[in-house]
Each structure stands twice: as structure tokens, then as C-alpha cells.
Design a protein around this motif. Structure first.
Motif, PDB file in Angstrom:
ATOM      1  N   LEU A 188      -3.893   1.831  15.760  1.00  0.00           N
ATOM      2  CA  LEU A 188      -3.548   3.005  14.943  1.00  0.00           C
ATOM      3  C   LEU A 188      -4.797   3.866  14.848  1.00  0.00           C
ATOM      4  O   LEU A 188      -5.841   3.418  14.375  1.00  0.00           O
ATOM      5  CB  LEU A 188      -3.089   2.584  13.540  1.00  0.00           C
ATOM      6  N   SER A 189      -4.678   5.136  15.295  1.00  0.00           N
ATOM      7  CA  SER A 189      -5.891   5.910  15.565  1.00  0.00           C
ATOM      8  C   SER A 189      -6.400   6.743  14.400  1.00  0.00           C
ATOM      9  O   SER A 189      -7.424   7.396  14.517  1.00  0.00           O
ATOM     10  CB  SER A 189      -5.658   6.794  16.790  1.00  0.00           C
ATOM     11  N   GLY A 190      -5.708   6.738  13.267  1.00  0.00           N
ATOM     12  CA  GLY A 190      -6.235   7.475  12.108  1.00  0.00           C
ATOM     13  C   GLY A 190      -5.317   8.618  11.708  1.00  0.00           C
ATOM     14  O   GLY A 190      -4.648   9.219  12.546  1.00  0.00           O
ATOM     15  N   SER A 191      -5.303   8.914  10.413  1.00  0.00           N
ATOM     16  CA  SER A 191      -4.357   9.899   9.885  1.00  0.00           C
ATOM     17  C   SER A 191      -4.697  11.318  10.330  1.00  0.00           C
ATOM     18  O   SER A 191      -5.866  11.697  10.395  1.00  0.00           O
ATOM     19  CB  SER A 191      -4.351   9.846   8.363  1.00  0.00           C
ATOM     20  N   LEU A 192      -3.649  12.109  10.596  1.00  0.00           N
ATOM     21  CA  LEU A 192      -3.835  13.520  10.969  1.00  0.00           C
ATOM     22  C   LEU A 192      -3.465  14.453   9.820  1.00  0.00           C
ATOM     23  O   LEU A 192      -3.535  15.668   9.957  1.00  0.00           O
ATOM     24  CB  LEU A 192      -2.981  13.844  12.205  1.00  0.00           C
ATOM     25  N   VAL A 193      -3.052  13.880   8.692  1.00  0.00           N
ATOM     26  CA  VAL A 193      -2.613  14.676   7.530  1.00  0.00           C
ATOM     27  C   VAL A 193      -3.154  14.009   6.264  1.00  0.00           C
ATOM     28  O   VAL A 193      -3.554  12.851   6.304  1.00  0.00           O
ATOM     29  CB  VAL A 193      -1.064  14.744   7.455  1.00  0.00           C
ATOM     30  N   PRO A 194      -3.136  14.708   5.117  1.00  0.00           N
ATOM     31  CA  PRO A 194      -3.578  14.063   3.877  1.00  0.00           C
ATOM     32  C   PRO A 194      -2.659  12.896   3.493  1.00  0.00           C
ATOM     33  O   PRO A 194      -1.472  12.908   3.801  1.00  0.00           O
ATOM     34  CB  PRO A 194      -3.473  15.183   2.843  1.00  0.00           C
ATOM     35  N   LEU A 195      -3.221  11.922   2.787  1.00  0.00           N
ATOM     36  CA  LEU A 195      -2.445  10.764   2.329  1.00  0.00           C
ATOM     37  C   LEU A 195      -1.435  11.193   1.273  1.00  0.00           C
ATOM     38  O   LEU A 195      -1.745  12.028   0.436  1.00  0.00           O
ATOM     39  CB  LEU A 195      -3.374   9.718   1.702  1.00  0.00           C
ATOM     40  N   GLU A 196      -0.254  10.567   1.324  1.00  0.00           N
ATOM     41  CA  GLU A 196       0.807  10.924   0.386  1.00  0.00           C
ATOM     42  C   GLU A 196       1.270   9.676  -0.378  1.00  0.00           C
ATOM     43  O   GLU A 196       1.784   8.740   0.220  1.00  0.00           O
ATOM     44  CB  GLU A 196       1.983  11.524   1.169  1.00  0.00           C
ATOM     45  N   PRO A 197       1.118   9.650  -1.707  1.00  0.00           N
ATOM     46  CA  PRO A 197       1.615   8.499  -2.473  1.00  0.00           C
ATOM     47  C   PRO A 197       3.128   8.382  -2.313  1.00  0.00           C
ATOM     48  O   PRO A 197       3.835   9.396  -2.296  1.00  0.00           O
ATOM     49  CB  PRO A 197       1.262   8.857  -3.919  1.00  0.00           C
ATOM     50  N   VAL A 198       3.625   7.149  -2.181  1.00  0.00           N
ATOM     51  CA  VAL A 198       5.072   6.951  -2.011  1.00  0.00           C
ATOM     52  C   VAL A 198       5.566   5.858  -2.957  1.00  0.00           C
ATOM     53  O   VAL A 198       4.788   5.007  -3.407  1.00  0.00           O
ATOM     54  CB  VAL A 198       5.433   6.553  -0.562  1.00  0.00           C
ATOM     55  N   LYS A 199       6.879   5.913  -3.233  1.00  0.00           N
ATOM     56  CA  LYS A 199       7.491   4.893  -4.088  1.00  0.00           C
ATOM     57  C   LYS A 199       8.860   4.527  -3.522  1.00  0.00           C
ATOM     58  O   LYS A 199       9.404   5.258  -2.659  1.00  0.00           O
ATOM     59  CB  LYS A 199       7.601   5.400  -5.528  1.00  0.00           C
ATOM     60  N   ILE A 214       0.858  -2.419  -3.562  1.00  0.00           N
ATOM     61  CA  ILE A 214       0.438  -2.201  -4.942  1.00  0.00           C
ATOM     62  C   ILE A 214       0.433  -0.720  -5.292  1.00  0.00           C
ATOM     63  O   ILE A 214       1.047  -0.285  -6.251  1.00  0.00           O
ATOM     64  CB  ILE A 214      -0.977  -2.802  -5.156  1.00  0.00           C
ATOM     65  N   GLN A 215      -0.294   0.083  -4.510  1.00  0.00           N
ATOM     66  CA  GLN A 215      -0.426   1.514  -4.774  1.00  0.00           C
ATOM     67  C   GLN A 215      -0.400   2.244  -3.422  1.00  0.00           C
ATOM     68  O   GLN A 215      -1.414   2.787  -2.982  1.00  0.00           O
ATOM     69  CB  GLN A 215      -1.703   1.812  -5.563  1.00  0.00           C
ATOM     70  N   PRO A 216       0.812   2.227  -2.779  1.00  0.00           N
ATOM     71  CA  PRO A 216       0.914   2.682  -1.390  1.00  0.00           C
ATOM     72  C   PRO A 216       0.805   4.194  -1.205  1.00  0.00           C
ATOM     73  O   PRO A 216       1.238   4.967  -2.064  1.00  0.00           O
ATOM     74  CB  PRO A 216       2.308   2.203  -0.980  1.00  0.00           C
ATOM     75  N   LYS A 217       0.221   4.556  -0.060  1.00  0.00           N
ATOM     76  CA  LYS A 217       0.151   5.965   0.358  1.00  0.00           C
ATOM     77  C   LYS A 217       0.468   6.004   1.846  1.00  0.00           C
ATOM     78  O   LYS A 217      -0.038   5.176   2.608  1.00  0.00           O
ATOM     79  CB  LYS A 217      -1.252   6.523   0.134  1.00  0.00           C
ATOM     80  N   ALA A 218       1.283   6.990   2.242  1.00  0.00           N
ATOM     81  CA  ALA A 218       1.691   7.062   3.651  1.00  0.00           C
ATOM     82  C   ALA A 218       0.874   8.103   4.398  1.00  0.00           C
ATOM     83  O   ALA A 218       0.489   9.137   3.837  1.00  0.00           O
ATOM     84  CB  ALA A 218       3.172   7.414   3.736  1.00  0.00           C
ATOM     85  N   GLU A 219       0.602   7.820   5.658  1.00  0.00           N
ATOM     86  CA  GLU A 219      -0.083   8.789   6.507  1.00  0.00           C
ATOM     87  C   GLU A 219       0.513   8.768   7.904  1.00  0.00           C
ATOM     88  O   GLU A 219       0.892   7.719   8.421  1.00  0.00           O
ATOM     89  CB  GLU A 219      -1.600   8.527   6.525  1.00  0.00           C
ATOM     90  N   GLY A 220       0.615   9.944   8.519  1.00  0.00           N
ATOM     91  CA  GLY A 220       1.155  10.063   9.869  1.00  0.00           C
ATOM     92  C   GLY A 220       0.046   9.881  10.889  1.00  0.00           C
ATOM     93  O   GLY A 220      -1.038  10.437  10.734  1.00  0.00           O
ATOM     94  N   GLU A 221       0.327   9.100  11.923  1.00  0.00           N
ATOM     95  CA  GLU A 221      -0.698   8.782  12.916  1.00  0.00           C
ATOM     96  C   GLU A 221      -0.090   8.694  14.308  1.00  0.00           C
ATOM     97  O   GLU A 221       1.120   8.665  14.467  1.00  0.00           O
ATOM     98  CB  GLU A 221      -1.341   7.415  12.615  1.00  0.00           C
ATOM     99  N   ILE A 222      -0.977   8.559  15.289  1.00  0.00           N
ATOM    100  CA  ILE A 222      -0.567   8.270  16.654  1.00  0.00           C
ATOM    101  C   ILE A 222      -1.030   6.843  16.962  1.00  0.00           C
ATOM    102  O   ILE A 222      -2.203   6.520  16.777  1.00  0.00           O
ATOM    103  CB  ILE A 222      -1.205   9.258  17.644  1.00  0.00           C
TER     104      ILE A 222
END
Lengths: 263, 261
Positions: free
Chosen positions: B230-241, B101-109
Motif C-alpha cells: 500500500l503506497s500511501g494516501s493521496l487524500v486527507p484522512l477521513e474518520p469513519v463509523k 478503535i478510532q478508524p480513519k479511511a484513506e484512498g491509496e494505490i
């Protein structure tokens, strides 16, 4: 082309250097000299450098500043800048930084390159930098703009030796071939708490790009980075304000730590 | 909240996810909703997903950064469940326009376990000893709550705002990398947009997994061998389309990339 005459350059250099040595702030110099050019700004910085050398100080390295996109937008400037490091800027690893000698210090986690071959712009690229690098090692810079509330434009900050004031280098040195500089992580702790994190790519996309840019900027003045140069690449993390009594420890992926204290 | 309310909220979330619609925040509708109520709602939602044939393959930890904890005014993380329908592999396109619906990407380990971990009393050493490998990962979070207007209870109820995730194909022994200092670089459409390091998540991603094992241990639930955590984001969330592409590169671990459609 410069718009200021020699006398004005010398006067502004003395003005900014006294602010540094006496630890008091000043308003940004472009307010009084709006016609000042980038060449004038660098001439002022080089005049401050000449004054220090004449007094017997040695120049021990160079630094890049405003090398992250975040920092450039935070400070409202369009491109990075460089400055020089004088002998008395150096603080030993684990040492004390005297807060009262500075105006409003902030710390930044950086890396330093030490070269083994000269680099002279224009046209220096990342490959040239890696080939000319003897080793890299961790560094922490203490920046201290002489401008009130850290408010400046690019010309003013260049004239002010790009806010250089103190630096610490230490940790573990490494060959560039053994590191992925782009994804190399840093963790900054102040008083035991993690306050900033980042990775090498925060600096112009790749730490070596910063050294290449320095060589190219110096090339424009006919200067070069001789073999044996010590170069700090600019902040990987945001700058963090430090007060008397604060201590810090910056942890580098595979390169150990640097710590220090403000007294 | 009473049992009927909890079931109803879980069902509403399940429907919202399937129909790609959003709900008003639960915290607006139920002034007295507790975090425990919220977890019960999330269990109802996940039960509904399992009923349709989805298989639980792991768990995610959320709210691990200080910035997000401050935003939600909490001092602890949360967790949600991962199912096989959320998982994508390196090289596959991620159909966010169909699924989210309103996705945001985050990088994780991501951690892959080789042994069960049962709290309480799980230490970081236990986590490392039970970890088979760590893998670079993008989690694409999503919220079934209007405009991400979430308080902690809203996101907990909504399966910790879990959406979809993609794993890279490099698996590294956790003994070979310092998970607290490893750096992360996230690029979107060809530009570096953020950098971070392991310590961004509770001081270390290992702390996050230990927290989850200990928190679930209180309810007698183990982290199981073979699960993806998934251990949690290491960077701010980024909206994606749709049309965006991103890559994440983690020092000493490797990279993952994803194309959104």
C-alpha cells in the motif's frame, strides 16, 4: 430585480474596471451599497464587459468561479458565479505574466471546454454539455480580486467579473469520450515543488456540471453559449499565491502540462 | 530503550489492539525512544500476531504526504506490515466496530509485485518493472494510541497505525497509467469529500515503493513477489463509523467501495 439605477451601475463598473486596469485594490462594493441585488451585480459585470468591447477588446471566453465546495466555504459564499475573458487576459503557454499589472494574483488549475454547438439554459445538463463539446484542454487561471485581501461576498465578486485577470491554455486537447473527466488528475508545481493536487470531481462533482450551470445562469438573462465558446470550469485545486520570479507547471493526467512564469 | 521495555511495549500494543483499548503515547513514557526502538516495538507486536496464526502478506507505507510529515515534524515516510487478517475484498463489509478503535479511511494505490525488489539502489524503473499490477484500495488506519496523539515514534511502534484494508477488483498494468498524475475522487455517503492525485504521496506512489525497498534493503529484507504494497494516501484522512459507505475512483485504474459495519 435591481435596486441600483443605471447611473450607479455605470459608476460602479467604472470604479471596478479602473481598479483592474490600474492594479489597485478597493473595498467591497456592498459596504457602500448594501441594497445591491444579484441582478445589479451581474449588470455591473456586463457593463464592464460593454466598456471593454467599446474600447475594442474582444471577449474570447467565459469562466466559472467558486465552483468547489471547499472554495465556496473558504470564501463564505453559497453558489458559483461566472465571468468573461477578454482578449488581453490570454497569456501564451510557457509565457510570462507581469506581476506588476496585477494586485495579488493566485493561480488555479482548471480545464477548458470548447463547444461545437450552442448551449442555452434553462435545463442544460451534463449530457447536453458533453454532446455540445468539441474538445477539452488544460487551462490555468490567474485570479486577481480587486477587493482588498481577497475579502468579498458573492454580489461583490460577481460585479468584479469573478476575479478574472489572466489565463493560459495549452497542453493536449482531447475528445470527452476518451476521458474520465471526474477522476482526471492534476498536479500543480510551483518552483519545482508539488503544492496542490486534485481531480475533476472537485468542480461541482463533475467538470461538465460547471458548463451546464453556466449555460443555465446565462439563460436566466436570455443569453446563450454559442458554438465555439471557450469555457473555463473553475478551480480543481486551491488557489496558490504567486510572487515575482515564481514559475509554475501544472501536469494533467493524459493531457500534458501548462507552464508559465511571473516576472 | 532496553530489550525488556521494547518487548513490553510491543505486548501492550498487541493487547490494546485485541481488546480495543488505547495507550498513552510512548513518546510521553520514554523520552529517549528512537525511531529504531519504535521499529523494534512494531516487530514485537507483529511477531505476536504471527504467533496467533496471522500471515504476513505485504507492507504499507505511511506518512507520505507533506501535510502529515509536517504534522509529525519528519521528512521521511514510515512502514508497517500487512497480514491476511487485515485484508478485505470488494463487496465485503468491513467490521470496524468489532475490530478497530478510532478508524480513519484513506484512498491509496496498492501495488502487487511479480518480482522481488531488494534495496539499496532500487529506482522507479525497477519498481515499475517488478510490479504486476496496481489496484484501487482503501486503507482504514487506526491508532492504539489515545486520541491519535502520535509522534513519529508512536506511529512507527504501532505498525504505522495500520488497521484494515480493502482492495478493489480491477488490476491494471502500471505501464498503462501515469501514476503521478492519476486523479483520485473519494466519496462518502454519496458526496464527494476529497480529490487528489498520485503526486500527493512523495511526488509519486512509485517513489514510495522505491523508498520502502531501499529502506528495507539496509536491513537485508526484500519486498517479495506476490506481496501487496500500500503506497500511501493521496487524500486527507477521513474518520469513519459503522453505517458509513465510501468509494474511491482513481483515473485510469478503477474504483473500490466499502461499507463499514
Amino acid at each position: 430585480m435591481g435596486n441600483l439605477n443605471k447611473e450607479q451601475i455605470e459608476k460602479l463598473a467604472a470604479h471596478l474596471e479602473s481598479a483592474e486596469l490600474e492594479a489597485h485594490d478597493v473595498t467591497k462594493i456592498t459596504d457602500d451599497y448594501p441594497e445591491m441585488t444579484y441582478e445589479d451585480a451581474f449588470d455591473i459585470q456586463w457593463e464592464i464587459r460593454r466598456r471593454k468591447e467599446e474600447r475594442g477588446n474582444r471577449i474570447v471566453g467565459m469562466k466559472m468561479g467558486l465552483t468547489s465546495w471547499a472554495k465556496m466555504s473558504q470564501m463564505g459564499v453559497e453558489q458559483p458565479c461566472y465571468g468573461f475573458l477578454a482578449d488581453y487576459f490570454s497569456v501564451p503557454e510557457g509565457g510570462e505574466i507581469k506581476r506588476d499589472e496585477l494586485i495579488h494574483p493566485k493561480i488555479e488549475a482548471e480545464l477548458a471546454f470548447v463547444t461545437k454547438a450552442p448551449l442555452k439554459g434553462p435545463g442544460v445538463h451534463i449530457g447536453d454539455v458533453l454532446r455540445a463539446t468539441d474538445f477539452v484542454l488544460p487551462a490555468v487561471e490567474v485570479i486577481d480580486s480587486r477587493y482588498r485581501d481577497f475579502k468579498f461576498d458573492l454580489k461583490s465578486v460577481i460585479a468584479d467579473n469573478s476575479s478574472s485577470s489572466r489565463f493560459i491554455t495549452g497542453g493536449r486537447m482531447a475528445d470527452v469520450a476518451d476521458l474520465d473527466l471526474k477522476s482526471l488528475g492534476v498536479v500543480m508545481e510551483v518552483n519545482g515543488e508539488v503544492v496542490e493536487v486534485g481531480a475533476g470531481a472537485a468542480v461541482l462533482g463533475h467538470p461538465a456540471a460547471s458548463v451546464a450551470m453556466l449555460a443555465n445562469m446565462l439563460g436566466e438573462r436570455g443569453e446563450e453559449l454559442p458554438a465555439g465558446s471557450f469555457i473555463m470550469i473553475g478551480a480543481i485545486t486551491a488557489a496558490v499565491q504567486m510572487n515575482k520570479g515564481d514559475s509554475f507547471c501544472v501536469r494533467y493526467q493524459d493531457l500534458g502540462t501548462i507552464s508559465g512564469k511571473f516576472v | 530503550m532496553n530489550k525488556e521495555d521494547i518487548i513490553q511495549c510491543g505486548d501492550q500494543l498487541f493487547d490494546a489492539m485485541r481488546e480495543r483499548t488505547t495507550l498513552r503515547p510512548f513518546t510521553e513514557r520514554f523520552a529517549d525512544i528512537t525511531i529504531k526502538d519504535a521499529y523494534n516495538i512494531s516487530l514485537r507486536m507483529i511477531d505476536r500476531r504471527v504467533e496467533t496464526g496471522e500471515k504476513i502478506i505485504g507492507k504499507k507505507i505511511g506518512v507520505t504526504s507533506r501535510a502529515v510529515q509536517r504534522m509529525l515534524d519528519v521528512h521521511q515516510p514510515d512502514f508497517g506490515y500487512l497480514t491476511d487478517q487485515m485484508a478485505f475484498n470488494q463487496g465485503e463489509e468491513m467490521p470496524i466496530s468489532e475490530r478497530l478503535i478510532q478508524p480513519k479511511a484513506e484512498g491509496e494505490i496498492a501495488f502487487i509485485l511479480k518480482k522481488d525488489l531488494m534495496g539499496p539502489g532500487v529506482t522507479n524503473a525497477d519498481v515499475l518493472a517488478a510490479t504486476d499490477c496496481v489496484i484501487p484500495c482503501f486503507e482504514v488506519v487506526d491508532s492504539r494510541i489515545e486520541n491519535w496523539q502520535i509522534r513519529i515514534q508512536d506511529t512507527v511502534a504501532d505498525n504505522a497505525s495500520c488497521g484494515l484494508f480493502i482492495l478493489g477488483d480491477k488490476a491494471v498494468n502500471p505501464r498503462k497509467v501515469d501514476l503521478a498524475t492519476c486523479g483520485m475522487v473519494v466519496e462518502k455517503n454519496g458526496s464527494v469529500i476529497s480529490t487528489g492525485a498520485g503526486a500527493a504521496a512523495l511526488g509519486s506512489p512509485v517513489n514510495c515503493v522505491a523508498w520502502l525497498a531501499n529502506t528495507l534493503g539496509e536491513f537485508g529484507i526484500p519486498l517479495k513477489a506476490g506481496e501487496v504494497i500500500l503506497s500511501g494516501s493521496l487524500v486527507p484522512l477521513e474518520p469513519v463509523k459503522a453505517g458509513d459507505h465510501m468509494s474511491v475512483n482513481i483515473g485510469g485504474i478503477g474504483s473500490a467501495s466499502v461499507r463499514f459495519v
